[in-house]
Design an enzyme around this catalytic site. Structure first.
Site, PDB file in Angstrom:
ATOM      1  N   TYR A 152      66.313  30.806  29.608  1.00 39.60           N
ATOM      2  CA  TYR A 152      65.205  30.836  30.381  1.00 39.60           C
ATOM      3  C   TYR A 152      65.350  29.365  30.964  1.00 39.60           C
ATOM      4  O   TYR A 152      65.006  29.218  32.144  1.00 39.60           O
ATOM      5  CB  TYR A 152      63.814  31.337  29.658  1.00 39.60           C
ATOM      6  CG  TYR A 152      62.600  31.112  30.611  1.00 39.60           C
ATOM      7  CD1 TYR A 152      62.410  32.146  31.637  1.00 39.60           C
ATOM      8  CD2 TYR A 152      61.689  29.976  30.452  1.00 39.60           C
ATOM      9  CE1 TYR A 152      61.270  31.995  32.642  1.00 39.60           C
ATOM     10  CE2 TYR A 152      60.620  29.955  31.337  1.00 39.60           C
ATOM     11  CZ  TYR A 152      60.328  31.160  32.380  1.00 39.60           C
ATOM     12  OH  TYR A 152      59.459  30.870  33.142  1.00 39.60           O
ATOM     13  N   SER A 155      67.847  28.933  33.408  1.00 34.21           N
ATOM     14  CA  SER A 155      67.616  29.373  34.712  1.00 34.21           C
ATOM     15  C   SER A 155      66.938  28.540  35.549  1.00 34.21           C
ATOM     16  O   SER A 155      67.053  28.566  36.823  1.00 34.21           O
ATOM     17  CB  SER A 155      67.327  30.890  34.464  1.00 34.21           C
ATOM     18  OG  SER A 155      65.908  30.769  33.967  1.00 34.21           O
TER      19      SER A 155
END
Length: 244
Positions: A152, A155
């Site tokens: 996460y 990203s």
């Protein structure tokens, strides 16, 4: 009415920050296209917008499926011929140490969180008129993160790099691109986070933001009021990063 008659495409529009953005842009005159996977939640978002006097439709779209993204954008363009505002909010998280993470989960997360932004930008840009805007929703995890959310955080760091890079390819007077990085916000994603549940990630409830506060920031970045803001990230975290 900053978005009067503007066609506004919002991913992740069925809950949390994305839903709040849909409601805000709808209240300000936008024609809102709510993208999400859940038809029931999508219908509820549309109901809330139309009840308040706004205009909205729902289109089911799974951002993990590139062909579905392409088909959805084609439907939007067939109906409206242009896209004035693109807000990329939808995201997913994983909560495993990297050594325990199945790589297909890494790939799925990157499809949803990062590749979809690139694909939507490619598909929408040729049909975005002068004064249009793209806003990508990042996270403070791009700047300061915790264990077990490496995909996460990666990203979101990539998302902000994408925004910076794309700003060099765009004329800001035609289409601006920016990111907004929320801190802790009162959403299902926050409270379902195992790190938060276990106490490994400390959350002071008094410092948790509302989805409406984030929607206000995103709406500003998407509006003509931010015409000189391009290629940057607005951190909206109640001062969390400043305290670290």
């Amino acid at each position: 009415m900053r978005f009067k008659d503007k066609v506004c495409l919002i991913t992740g529009g069925t809950s949390g920050i994305g839903q709040a953005v849909c409601l805000r842009l709808g209240a300000e005159g936008g024609q809102v296209i709510v993208l999400g996977r859940d038809k029931i939640d999508g219908a509820e978002t549309v109901r809330l917008i139309t009840k308040a006097g706004g205009k909205a439709i729902f289109m089911a779209c799974d951002l993990a499926k590139p062909r579905v993204i392409s088909a959805t954008v084609q439907k939007v363009l067939a109906k409206y011929q242009r896209i004035d505002v693109l807000v990329c909010d939808a995201a997913m998280m994983t909560f495993d140490p990297l050594l325990s993470l199945p790589l297909p989960q890494w790939d799925l997360l990157m499809l949803v969180n990062l590749r979809s932004l690139a694909q939507l930008t490619q598909l929408c840009l040729p049909h975005m008129p002068k004064g249009s805007a793209i806003v990508a929703v990042s996270s403070v995890h791009a700047h300061q993160t915790t264990a077990n959310v490496v995909p996460y955080a990666t990203s979101k760091g990539g998302l902000e790099a994408f925004v910076r890079g794309m700003s060099q390819e765009l004329d800001r007077k035609q289409t601006r691109i920016n990111a907004v990085a929320p801190g802790a916000v009162d959403t299902p994603m926050l409270w379902s986070n195992p790190n938060v549940k276990s106490g490994a990630e400390k959350i002071d409830k008094a410092s948790v933001g509302t989805t409406e506060e984030l929607a206000a920031a995103i709406a500003f970045m998407a509006s003509s009021e931010a015409s000189f803001v391009h290629g940057t990230t607005l951190v909206v975290d109640g001062g969390r990063l400043a305290q670290l």
